[in-house]
Motif scaffolding. Structure first.
Motif, PDB file in Angstrom:
ATOM      1  N   UNK A  17      82.376  13.607 -93.262  1.00 51.37           N
ATOM      2  CA  UNK A  17      83.542  12.942 -92.681  1.00 51.37           C
ATOM      3  C   UNK A  17      83.072  11.959 -91.616  1.00 51.37           C
ATOM      4  N   UNK A  18      83.429  10.699 -91.769  1.00 54.59           N
ATOM      5  CA  UNK A  18      83.130   9.680 -90.773  1.00 54.59           C
ATOM      6  C   UNK A  18      84.356   9.484 -89.892  1.00 54.59           C
ATOM      7  N   UNK A  19      84.216   9.753 -88.597  1.00 53.44           N
ATOM      8  CA  UNK A  19      85.315   9.627 -87.645  1.00 53.44           C
ATOM      9  C   UNK A  19      85.003   8.491 -86.677  1.00 53.44           C
ATOM     10  N   UNK A  20      85.905   7.525 -86.573  1.00 55.31           N
ATOM     11  CA  UNK A  20      85.761   6.416 -85.638  1.00 55.31           C
ATOM     12  C   UNK A  20      86.613   6.692 -84.405  1.00 55.31           C
ATOM     13  N   UNK A  21      85.978   6.692 -83.248  1.00 56.24           N
ATOM     14  CA  UNK A  21      86.678   6.944 -81.985  1.00 56.24           C
ATOM     15  C   UNK A  21      86.763   5.649 -81.184  1.00 56.24           C
ATOM     16  N   UNK A  22      87.988   5.261 -80.818  1.00 52.62           N
ATOM     17  CA  UNK A  22      88.244   3.984 -80.170  1.00 52.62           C
ATOM     18  C   UNK A  22      88.875   4.207 -78.799  1.00 52.62           C
ATOM     19  N   UNK A  23      88.119   4.134 -77.721  1.00 52.15           N
ATOM     20  CA  UNK A  23      88.683   4.349 -76.376  1.00 52.15           C
ATOM     21  C   UNK A  23      89.381   3.092 -75.854  1.00 52.15           C
ATOM     22  N   UNK A  24      90.586   2.833 -76.356  1.00 57.81           N
ATOM     23  CA  UNK A  24      91.282   1.597 -76.013  1.00 57.81           C
ATOM     24  C   UNK A  24      91.703   1.542 -74.547  1.00 57.81           C
ATOM     25  N   UNK A  25      91.701   2.680 -73.877  1.00 59.59           N
ATOM     26  CA  UNK A  25      91.965   2.671 -72.440  1.00 59.59           C
ATOM     27  C   UNK A  25      90.760   2.267 -71.616  1.00 59.59           C
ATOM     28  N   UNK A  26      89.632   2.021 -72.271  1.00 56.53           N
ATOM     29  CA  UNK A  26      88.411   1.647 -71.572  1.00 56.53           C
ATOM     30  C   UNK A  26      87.439   2.810 -71.493  1.00 56.53           C
ATOM     31  N   UNK A  27      86.196   2.503 -71.205  1.00 54.22           N
ATOM     32  CA  UNK A  27      85.154   3.519 -71.185  1.00 54.22           C
ATOM     33  C   UNK A  27      85.383   4.581 -70.116  1.00 54.22           C
ATOM     34  N   UNK A  28      86.062   4.224 -69.032  1.00 56.08           N
ATOM     35  CA  UNK A  28      86.295   5.202 -67.976  1.00 56.08           C
ATOM     36  C   UNK A  28      87.252   6.318 -68.403  1.00 56.08           C
ATOM     37  N   UNK A  29      87.984   6.124 -69.486  1.00 52.94           N
ATOM     38  CA  UNK A  29      88.872   7.185 -69.972  1.00 52.94           C
ATOM     39  C   UNK A  29      88.103   8.270 -70.706  1.00 52.94           C
ATOM     40  N   UNK A  30      86.842   8.006 -71.029  1.00 50.27           N
ATOM     41  CA  UNK A  30      86.026   8.997 -71.734  1.00 50.27           C
ATOM     42  C   UNK A  30      85.411   9.921 -70.681  1.00 50.27           C
ATOM     43  N   UNK A  31      86.222  10.791 -70.169  1.00 46.56           N
ATOM     44  CA  UNK A  31      85.848  11.681 -69.075  1.00 46.56           C
ATOM     45  C   UNK A  31      85.059  12.876 -69.605  1.00 46.56           C
ATOM     46  N   UNK A  32      84.416  13.638 -68.722  1.00 47.74           N
ATOM     47  CA  UNK A  32      83.740  14.862 -69.168  1.00 47.74           C
ATOM     48  C   UNK A  32      84.665  15.815 -69.904  1.00 47.74           C
ATOM     49  N   UNK A  33      85.925  15.886 -69.488  1.00 48.44           N
ATOM     50  CA  UNK A  33      86.879  16.764 -70.158  1.00 48.44           C
ATOM     51  C   UNK A  33      87.171  16.278 -71.583  1.00 48.44           C
ATOM     52  N   UNK A  34      87.341  14.972 -71.726  1.00 46.03           N
ATOM     53  CA  UNK A  34      87.584  14.396 -73.052  1.00 46.03           C
ATOM     54  C   UNK A  34      86.377  14.643 -73.952  1.00 46.03           C
ATOM     55  N   UNK A  35      85.188  14.437 -73.420  1.00 49.37           N
ATOM     56  CA  UNK A  35      83.973  14.625 -74.216  1.00 49.37           C
ATOM     57  C   UNK A  35      83.829  16.079 -74.640  1.00 49.37           C
TER      58      UNK A  35
END
Length: 300
Positions: A17-35
């Motif tokens: 399965x190829x999953x594309x993740x698009x953080x449209x809110x910007x890179x700062x939205x990729x928090x430790x909790x999200x990861x």
């Protein structure tokens, strides 16, 4: 739910399965909790018997996404995601996937690097003070071999000259030339593109994906027929020469979408199965060495 549905299809048919993740809110939205949440979601998929390839923040060398053209920030976040995925969900893999470098640095986009900024300096690989096609359109964004399991690139046929979208049949050998950085189109903005396959497939020893490809057809415009435009392209993409010359090429994904394309201000159709005659020709031309996987786009 879309991802779970795709995973069920994978379990039934095999593959990855190829999953594309698009953080449209910007890179700062990729928090430790999200990861962390992402990594454990991937672990659940792996434990259900599904291997996953994560294409995180793709086409980061472009100027059209909120994560684009900020190489050091992007690499730092990619490494954080990769560390978590490798540690928590070892049945998943990380894919680094820039856009094809023709037309770089894609000036005019909403997220283009601005002259005089730190990111502009980071991207000026030839140190001449300006971003041009002589700057490397891939290397500044590469997170490093320890973090990257797959490399991928988007390669499209939009036509052979500007303005794009005029329903032209591809020049001979264009697909392979784009992949190897030797395409010299009449648009004149492909000179200097690095050899993606040689650098990242051979020198970095990574499996290579053509993670998006299609021949763009614009229904509202004249030119060659939809079948002729698309068939000429897919016959290059899936040619015997492609398979023989590029043993590191392990994945090819046809971009099966119809959409409004801002680049040409018109609706375009990249689908190979959008009409029965196109679908039947596509299936008839596919070589027997292909295997199939599912892909899904997921937005942060």
């Amino acid at each position: 739910e879309h991802t779970k549905s795709a995973a069920r299809q994978i379990k039934e048919n095999g593959g990855a399965l190829l999953v594309t993740l698009e953080p449209h809110g910007g890179l700062d939205t990729v928090s430790p909790e999200v990861i962390r949440t992402l990594a454990y979601d991937l672990l659940d998929l792996n434990n259900s018997g599904v291997a996953v390839i994560v294409r995180f923040a793709h086409e980061m060398n472009g100027s059209w996404y909120a994560w684009g053209q900020q190489p050091d920030h992007y690499k730092a976040v990619f490494r954080q995601v990769a560390d978590a995925v490798h540690r928590i969900a070892p049945g998943s893999a990380m894919m680094w996937a820039p856009n094809y470098g023709g037309g770089y640095p894609f000036s005019g986009g909403k997220f283009a690097a601005a002259p005089g900024t730190e990111v502009y300096h980071e991207l000026d690989t030839d140190h001449d003070g300006v971003l041009t096609m002589t700057d490397d359109s891939y290397e500044p964004y590469y997170p490093g071999d320890a973090y990257v399991d797959w490399v991928g690139v988007s390669l499209y046929h939009w036509g052979n000259r500007r303005p794009w979208g005029n329903n032209e049949i591809t020049e001979p050998h264009k697909f392979i030339d784009m992949l190897t950085g030797t395409y010299d189109g009449t648009a004149g903005d492909d000179l200097g593109v690095p050899d993606f396959y040689q650098v990242y497939g051979v020198q970095h020893h990574k499996p290579v994906a053509i993670v998006e490809t299609a021949a763009i057809f614009t229904p509202s415009r004249s030119g060659q027929s939809e079948l002729d435009v698309k068939q000429a392209w897919w016959r290059q993409v899936f040619s015997a020469e492609t398979r023989q010359r590029f043993p590191q090429l392990k994945m090819i994904n046809w971009f099966e979408w119809r959409k409004f394309e801002i680049e040409i201000n018109d609706g375009v159709d990249g689908r190979a199965a959008g009409a029965p005659a196109i679908k039947n020709a596509f299936v008839a031309d596919l070589p027997d060495w292909l295997h199939y996987a599912d892909s899904v786009d997921a937005c942060e």
